[in-house]
Structures are given as structure tokens and as C-alpha cells.
Design an enzyme around this catalytic site. Structure first.
Site, PDB file in Angstrom:
ATOM      1  N   VAL A 166     -46.407 101.576   0.417  1.00  0.00           N
ATOM      2  CA  VAL A 166     -47.808 101.188   0.217  1.00  0.00           C
ATOM      3  C   VAL A 166     -48.053 100.495  -1.112  1.00  0.00           C
ATOM      4  O   VAL A 166     -48.599  99.397  -1.155  1.00  0.00           O
ATOM      5  CB  VAL A 166     -48.756 102.396   0.349  1.00  0.00           C
ATOM      6  N   GLY A 184     -41.301  94.707  -6.615  1.00  0.00           N
ATOM      7  CA  GLY A 184     -40.153  94.622  -7.512  1.00  0.00           C
ATOM      8  C   GLY A 184     -39.139  95.684  -7.136  1.00  0.00           C
ATOM      9  O   GLY A 184     -39.511  96.791  -6.753  1.00  0.00           O
ATOM     10  N   LYS A 233     -42.258  98.966   5.602  1.00  0.00           N
ATOM     11  CA  LYS A 233     -43.606  99.299   6.076  1.00  0.00           C
ATOM     12  C   LYS A 233     -43.708  99.427   7.598  1.00  0.00           C
ATOM     13  O   LYS A 233     -44.598 100.087   8.124  1.00  0.00           O
ATOM     14  CB  LYS A 233     -44.593  98.204   5.616  1.00  0.00           C
ATOM     15  N   GLY A 279     -30.043  98.959   4.024  1.00  0.00           N
ATOM     16  CA  GLY A 279     -30.640  97.780   3.403  1.00  0.00           C
ATOM     17  C   GLY A 279     -30.112  97.637   1.997  1.00  0.00           C
ATOM     18  O   GLY A 279     -30.199  98.573   1.194  1.00  0.00           O
ATOM     19  N   ALA A 280     -29.520  96.476   1.700  1.00  0.00           N
ATOM     20  CA  ALA A 280     -28.921  96.280   0.376  1.00  0.00           C
ATOM     21  C   ALA A 280     -29.574  95.106  -0.349  1.00  0.00           C
ATOM     22  O   ALA A 280     -28.942  94.387  -1.118  1.00  0.00           O
ATOM     23  CB  ALA A 280     -27.415  96.083   0.516  1.00  0.00           C
ATOM     24  N   LYS A 318     -50.175  97.405   4.522  1.00  0.00           N
ATOM     25  CA  LYS A 318     -50.402  98.521   3.596  1.00  0.00           C
ATOM     26  C   LYS A 318     -51.715  99.239   3.931  1.00  0.00           C
ATOM     27  O   LYS A 318     -51.796 100.463   3.901  1.00  0.00           O
ATOM     28  CB  LYS A 318     -50.406  98.007   2.162  1.00  0.00           C
ATOM     29  N   ALA A 339     -33.115  93.884  -2.745  1.00  0.00           N
ATOM     30  CA  ALA A 339     -33.539  94.281  -4.090  1.00  0.00           C
ATOM     31  C   ALA A 339     -33.852  95.778  -4.168  1.00  0.00           C
ATOM     32  O   ALA A 339     -33.433  96.468  -5.108  1.00  0.00           O
ATOM     33  CB  ALA A 339     -34.768  93.477  -4.519  1.00  0.00           C
ATOM     34  N   ASP A 342     -48.872  91.313   4.583  1.00  0.00           N
ATOM     35  CA  ASP A 342     -48.321  92.414   3.787  1.00  0.00           C
ATOM     36  C   ASP A 342     -49.423  93.371   3.330  1.00  0.00           C
ATOM     37  O   ASP A 342     -49.303  94.597   3.466  1.00  0.00           O
ATOM     38  CB  ASP A 342     -47.571  91.830   2.577  1.00  0.00           C
ATOM     39  N   GLY A 368     -45.711 100.059  -3.974  1.00  0.00           N
ATOM     40  CA  GLY A 368     -44.634  99.844  -4.935  1.00  0.00           C
ATOM     41  C   GLY A 368     -44.631 100.990  -5.924  1.00  0.00           C
ATOM     42  O   GLY A 368     -44.555 102.154  -5.529  1.00  0.00           O
TER      43      GLY A 368
END
EC number: 1.1.1.3
Lengths: 313, 313
Positions: B133, B297, B106, B7-8, B205, B10, B201, B135
Site C-alpha cells: 500500500v 523504492g 498488490k 521476484g528478484a 492501493k 528492486a 497503481d 511503500g
């Protein structure tokens, strides 16, 4: 694990009470005058009842505890300044016998951190002290988790008694002396509240944080400390008119340790209420992490002690 | 450690960018169509520049990554529901090769937790997923620190996009659609905001938290999930007249997983603002522990991934 508990005040008694639910066994409990020692495990209920009713935890000699059967020494005697005794000697005594030490006592790692670490390096035992910094708030563990080199600064409200007094002064427009008396009635403040209201307790916690973050070198004398005794009730009312309030804020930034009353936004993160504590960790890449919870209390601090013990297991 | 990053986006790109400052080496980066693989360590700057300019991370085959040279597979492909592919197969592929897996994705631990744990038991590799979960908030690590059996319930604001929208609606008396458009302009909400605003989302979590707390057995279908699309701006104004506001609150209490908009005190702990997240851990003996910070982020999540990698070291 087998635990020897030095100190039978609120924290020591709570560790004894909760130890078995965490799978541990208590082989010794000592206060300054008496001890109960049994290598096969004490009946902690009986010992704590004895302490309450007779004032003595048992008929053994406190001096025999260090030579007894235990994996972890729990040091929960009162924090003292300067030589940090008797906590320091208890810590060193256990390390010399290659046992682990878990501190609730702030003294040894605030006033004699470098010596403790040197002794630890020459021992098979380790020294953990998350309970000494944030009560139930796992500050040191979190710093360890995110990597201490990623923490650029720490700021927080680290004394529940001072915070309770400031919260009440603001909420009820009362004076310091009045609220202090109330806090003493409620058991939130001690008869001698000096350590809490003069900022010493918060400063000791900041000194420990600085020692952990910068690998030692700090004692209480390196902290610039101002307490809350001289804050007039009117200051809090003036602050409130401006949407702000006053909190006793401790911080470790660069090389500086400072504890002082500061204006903070009334709805801001640092404006925790009552006896709550909060710690803000400023990180290199992940912004600010805030952790709040009960910073003191027997059971709360005992939970942190037992958390440290689990990490040794 | 040597890292292979799947995975490339963020998060993947941020892990690649920060890896060397944490002492790690990146031996592979893959997106869905291309890969860059070098057992001696990639020039991550060059790879990320290639991704930005040409759309491809390199000329290698993504299917060759799992057989390459790495200690830890970082799974940072987008979260998918149901079969949780391709994240699940990547996870299993690495475990079959006795490598560790750190998930930012997740899906595998929300939708196929029990299978992942079974595969892990048959491998020398371990699976960690704190980044999935909270960040930058170290939720799982903290649960582990205080002991999962001591956590009686978890409650929190777990989606920064939904929280940003609700905060703005309350502060500016604006409607959902208006604020959503603004959030999309700012990059706080994605073009397709479904996962965030419908509560999916946050629910994922919570499902992961339930799996950790109760040793598996939960998927998204076990969560009762209500989003924020239908909250009229007037509801926030009415709440404000009463000193309250609305937050999208997720909770795991007893056997129940629930995500829904709730009235909370405007100055209360759960009323974090903007894109902040907060998690409250209710504990057996130490009251409530609150942890807040940036829940999403690239750099923030990458920090959590790198924290997990350190724990494997």
C-alpha cells in the site's frame, strides 16, 4: 477490559466517555479528592455529570482504587517533574498487583523511566504510554512497527500550544503576549502556560523518546531546553521575508536531546500550523517518515490511551 | 525466520540484501526463469551478483521454491491485474503449506482479496501486505493500531511517479510529455509508465485499503480512476495563480473508491512534493492523521516487507 482511571480531567473524562464504544468497562474513576468505584461497571455519564456539577466524581476513597477490580490502570493525573508523583506511585501500585498501566501522564516515563521498567519486569503487567508522547499521533507504536534500531533520529513539533502561538504571531504580525492572551481565551493555552511555552512539555516528550530509543537513562535534566517567550514578533516577520518561519523544534539525535525555536522553511514539513504536531522519524533504510495530527486534546489523547489498551487485550 | 523470496527485482533484491541485518535468513530467491535454493541459507551477495552478471539468480527450478524450507514467502513479483498471477498462486501455494506470506505485490489483495482471506482462514499461515500500500509508509499497521472501525475515510497521494511529474510541471512550467521523459531519464518513471500515470497503481492501493477497511468485496473495477496524461501545463499555472496546485488524489470514502487529479492548496498537507507519498486517515475521535514518506523504492519497500515479517515473528 476493566479500566480504573486515575485523573478526571479532559483526558481521564474522555477515556471514561469513549471506553464503552471500544468494548471496555470502567470500574473506577478518581480525582485527587474523590472516587467512584464499582467492580460491576460504573455509569460513566452519571460520574462525569457529578464531577461537573458537584466537583466530586463520587463518594468513594481514591486510596481504594488500586486494590479494586480492574485489568488496566489508566494514569491521567497531571504530569509532575522530579519524583513524578502521584503518577509514579499509581504506576508502581498497579504493577505490584500485576495489572497493566497505560500512561497519559508523561512524568513516570520521562523522570523515572528506568525504575518503571524495572518494576514492569517484576510484574505480569505491562506499561504502555503512546498517549504521553504524541497525543493522537501514534509515535511509539510506529517506532515499534519499524523497529527502534532502524530509527536514527527523531525530530518534531511536539507542543500544540507553542505552535499555535508561533503560527498566529507569524500570520498576524502580533507579539507573543498578545497571542498568548488570545490562546488563553480560546482554551488553547492554560492559565499557567509555563510547561508549554518554556518547552518543558516538548522536552519531556523528547526525553521519553530517548528513553525508548536508547533503553532508558534519560530525565528532563538531560534535555537542553529553550522556550518561545523571548521571540519578538519582528523575528517572525524577518524570517517570513526569507520564506521561513520559526517553530519550536524538539529533537533526539545521537545522545542529545534538544528543544529550541528554529528557523524552518515556511512550506516545509516541520511548519505545521495551529495546534498540529508533527514527528519525523529518520530511518536507516527508508528515508524520513513524517506523522502529523492533533497532538493534544481530551478525545485525541483518549484515543491513544484506548489504542494502547487494545494492544494489551 | 527463513525467507523464500519470489521476484528478484528492486524489492526482492533489497529484501535479500537487508534480511540478515534484521536477523533473517534467505533460503530461496527466484525470478521467473531461475532460482537459487539452499535450506541452510543462501549467500545473498553471490546470488544478487549472479543475477546482475548472468541474468539468472541460480541453477535451481523456480517451481521447487514453494516446497522448500521457509517460514515466510515474500511475494515481490510484478503486480498484475485480473487473475493477479503468478502472485496469487504463489500466495495460495504458501498458505496451503501453512507458511506465512508477505506481499509487496498488490495484485492478490487488490484483485482477489476475498479468495486470499478464505485461503488464509484455512491455513496456519498469515498474509500481511503493508508494503503493497504505502511503500515505507506504514499505512495498514497504523490503521490496525488506531482500529479500523475508527477510520472513517482515507485520502492520499499514493503514487510517487505521478506526483514527481505534477510537481515538476508546476515548478518548471513544463508540459507532461517533457517531464515524463525527464522522469524516465532519472529512473523515477518506468519505460512503460501506464500504471503510474493512468492512476492504476494509486487505484490498486485504494482498493486494498477499501478491502481492509470494509472486509473485502472490492477489485480494481470498483474504482473510478482518472490519470494525469491529459493535464496541460497551463492548468498548473492557472492553479498556481490561485495559490493552488494539482495532485493525483486517491480516496476511499463510504463505499466509493476514486482516484483523480484534484486542485489542492499549494501549502496544504496533500501537496507533498517530488516522489513523496502521503496518506490521511480521517478518524472518528482524533481528527485527521497524516503520514508521509517515501512511497516506493527498493529499500523503502523492503523495509515495509521486513516490518511485516517482524510482526509474524
Amino acid at each position: 477490559m476493566k479500566l480504573a482511571i486515575m485523573g478526571a480531567g479532559a483526558v481521564g473524562a474522555s477515556v471514561a466517555e469513549l471506553a464503552s464504544t471500544y468494548g471496555h468497562e470502567v470500574t473506577a474513576i478518581a480525582d485527587s479528592n474523590s472516587a467512584a468505584i464499582d467492580p460491576d461497571g460504573l455509569d460513566t455519564d452519571a460520574v462525569l455529570t457529578s464531577k461537573r456539577t458537584s466537583g466530586a466524581v463520587g463518594n468513594d476513597d481514591p486510596d481504594d482504587v488500586l486494590d479494586g477490580t480492574y485489568d488496566v490502570l489508566v494514569e491521567a493525573t497531571p504530569t509532575t517533574l522530579g519524583d513524578a508523583e502521584p503518577g509514579y506511585s499509581h504506576t508502581v501500585g498497579a504493577l505490584e498487583r500485576d495489572r497493566h498501566v497505560v500512561l497519559a501522564n508523561k512524568g513516570p516515563v520521562a523522570e523515572r523511566y528506568d525504575e518503571v521498567r524495572t518494576r514492569e519486569r517484576n510484574s505480569d503487567g505491562r506499561v504502555l504510554f503512546d498517549a504521553a508522547v504524541g497525543g493522537a499521533i501514534p509515535v511509539l507504536t510506529t517506532i515499534n512497527d519499524i523497529g527502534r534500531s532502524n530509527v536514527t533520529a527523531v525530530r518534531g513539533v511536539l507542543n500544540g500550544t507553542a505552535n499555535f502561538i508561533l503560527s498566529r504571531m507569524a500570520a498576524e504580525s502580533l507579539d507573543y503576549e498578545h497571542v498568548l492572551a488570545e490562546a488563553q481565551d480560546l482554551g488553547v493555552a492554560e492559565a499557567d502556560p509555563t510547561f508549554d511555552v518554556d518547552g518543558t512539555d516538548a522536552a519531556l516528550k523528547c526525553v521519553i523518546l530517548a528513553n525508548v530509543l536508547f533503553d532508558g537513562g534519560y530525565t528532563l535534566s538531560d534535555a537542553s531546553t529553550t522556550g518561545i517567550r523571548n521571540i519578538p514578533g519582528t523575528a517572525l516577520q524577518l524570517a517570513a521575508e526569507d520564506g521561513r518561519t520559526i517553530r519550536l523544534v524538539g529533537e533526539v539525535v545521537d545522545d542529545e536531546i534538544c528543544v529550541e525555536p528554529r528557523l524552518v522553511p515556511e512550506t516545509g514539513t516541520l511548519a505545521v500550523s495551529g495546534t498540529q504536531n508533527i514527528v519525523q522519524l529518520h530511518t536507516e533504510h527508508a528515508g524520513r517518515l513524517n506523522i502529523s495530527g492533533r497532538g493534544a486534546g481530551g478525545h485525541e489523547t483518549a484515543t491513544a490511551v484506548l489504542g494502547d489498551i487494545s494492544r494489551l487485550g
